[in-house]
Design a protein around this motif. Structure first.
Motif, mmCIF file in Angstrom:
data_model
loop_
_atom_site.group_PDB
_atom_site.id
_atom_site.type_symbol
_atom_site.label_atom_id
_atom_site.label_comp_id
_atom_site.label_asym_id
_atom_site.label_seq_id
_atom_site.Cartn_x
_atom_site.Cartn_y
_atom_site.Cartn_z
ATOM 1 N N ASP A 1 47.645 108.060 17.960
ATOM 2 C CA ASP A 1 48.065 107.735 16.587
ATOM 3 C C ASP A 1 49.578 107.809 16.375
ATOM 4 O O ASP A 1 50.053 107.906 15.246
ATOM 5 N N LYS B 1 37.546 110.912 9.663
ATOM 6 C CA LYS B 1 38.494 109.948 9.076
ATOM 7 C C LYS B 1 37.765 108.700 8.591
ATOM 8 O O LYS B 1 36.717 108.323 9.123
ATOM 9 N N ASP C 1 37.446 104.798 8.455
ATOM 10 C CA ASP C 1 37.723 103.765 9.458
ATOM 11 C C ASP C 1 37.025 102.488 9.008
ATOM 12 O O ASP C 1 36.293 102.479 8.015
ATOM 13 N N HIS D 1 45.436 100.266 20.588
ATOM 14 C CA HIS D 1 45.634 101.706 20.709
ATOM 15 C C HIS D 1 45.118 102.215 22.050
ATOM 16 O O HIS D 1 44.204 101.666 22.633
ATOM 17 N N SER E 1 43.161 108.121 7.372
ATOM 18 C CA SER E 1 42.675 107.051 8.235
ATOM 19 C C SER E 1 43.589 106.975 9.453
ATOM 20 O O SER E 1 44.339 107.905 9.744
ATOM 21 N N TYR E 2 43.515 105.843 10.169
ATOM 22 C CA TYR E 2 44.317 105.656 11.378
ATOM 23 C C TYR E 2 45.446 104.673 11.104
ATOM 24 O O TYR E 2 45.335 103.798 10.249
ATOM 25 N N GLU E 3 46.515 104.807 11.898
ATOM 26 C CA GLU E 3 47.677 103.934 11.696
ATOM 27 C C GLU E 3 47.313 102.451 11.851
ATOM 28 O O GLU E 3 47.823 101.604 11.125
ATOM 29 N N ASN E 4 46.425 102.147 12.789
ATOM 30 C CA ASN E 4 46.018 100.747 12.979
ATOM 31 C C ASN E 4 45.354 100.173 11.736
ATOM 32 O O ASN E 4 45.538 99.011 11.398
#
Length: 202
Positions: free
Chosen positions: A8, A91, A93, A133, A185-188
């Motif tokens: 991340d 998280k 997603d 990722h 959440s995730y950066e993507n």
């Protein structure tokens, strides 16, 4: 420029030298990409740029070093303009998963949305960006390249998370609820919504 998230944290593959100073810059010809990735997993590097005059050469080098997992995923809107999220590993997603042999990536994305959430009645509106990722499984690094599609759904039932995939919750979020979900959440996933807000009233 490609943005690859490693644990991340951003690894930028670039053909431009930036004036920022809060990162480490590596020249492709003088570095082992795998060593950079190891250090990012160990939190020794928080943000890095990999430079080469031709960005595609950096991506080719990365793919040569680390096995690629190809996946498809969906950014799904219902008739009310709400977006479908899943909750997994603590998280929020979006539904996505690996492609099967001989399967078109668009079909992978639709199949995975249906399997992971129970939501059907899907139509693909357009292709979104790919996200990248690096993850670690059984001590080996893999590069996941996810092909994202914006979809509409006329599904009106109750979505159900696929338990064997570790999905604890599935929820439709109103546009004004999305920013809060993205804080966990995730950066993507955040990247997708940056693109979406430019092209779509979110």
């Amino acid at each position: 420029m490609y943005k690859v998230f490693v644990n991340d944290k951003p690894l930028f593959l670039t053909n431009e030298i930036s004036k920022e100073t809060d990162f480490q810059l590596f020249l492709l010809d003088s570095i082992d990409i795998e060593q950079v990735i190891v250090k990012m997993f160990q939190n020794k590097i928080k943000k890095a740029y990999l430079y080469h005059p031709d960005e595609s050469v950096i991506m080719k080098t990365l793919k040569a070093k680390i096995p690629v997992n190809k996946a498809g995923g969906g950014l799904v809107y219902n008739k009310k303009g709400e977006v479908l999220f899943i909750f997994r590993n603590g998280k929020w997603d979006l539904p996505k998963g690996g492609t099967e042999k001989g399967e078109l990536i668009e079909d992978t994305a639709m199949r995975e949305v249906e399997e992971e959430t129970g939501v059907n009645g899907l139509t693909v509106v357009r292709k979104l960006q790919k996200t990248y990722h690096v993850f670690k499984r059984n001590g080996k690094y893999k590069l996941k390249i996810t092909h994202w599609f914006e979809m509409n759904s006329d599904f009106e039932g109750i979505p159900i998370g696929q338990l064997e995939e570790g999905i604890e919750k599935v929820a439709w979020f109103k546009p004004n609820e999305i920013p809060e979900a993205l804080t966990n959440s995730y950066e993507n996933i955040k990247l997708l919504f940056e693109e979406e807000s430019e092209d779509h009233e979110v």
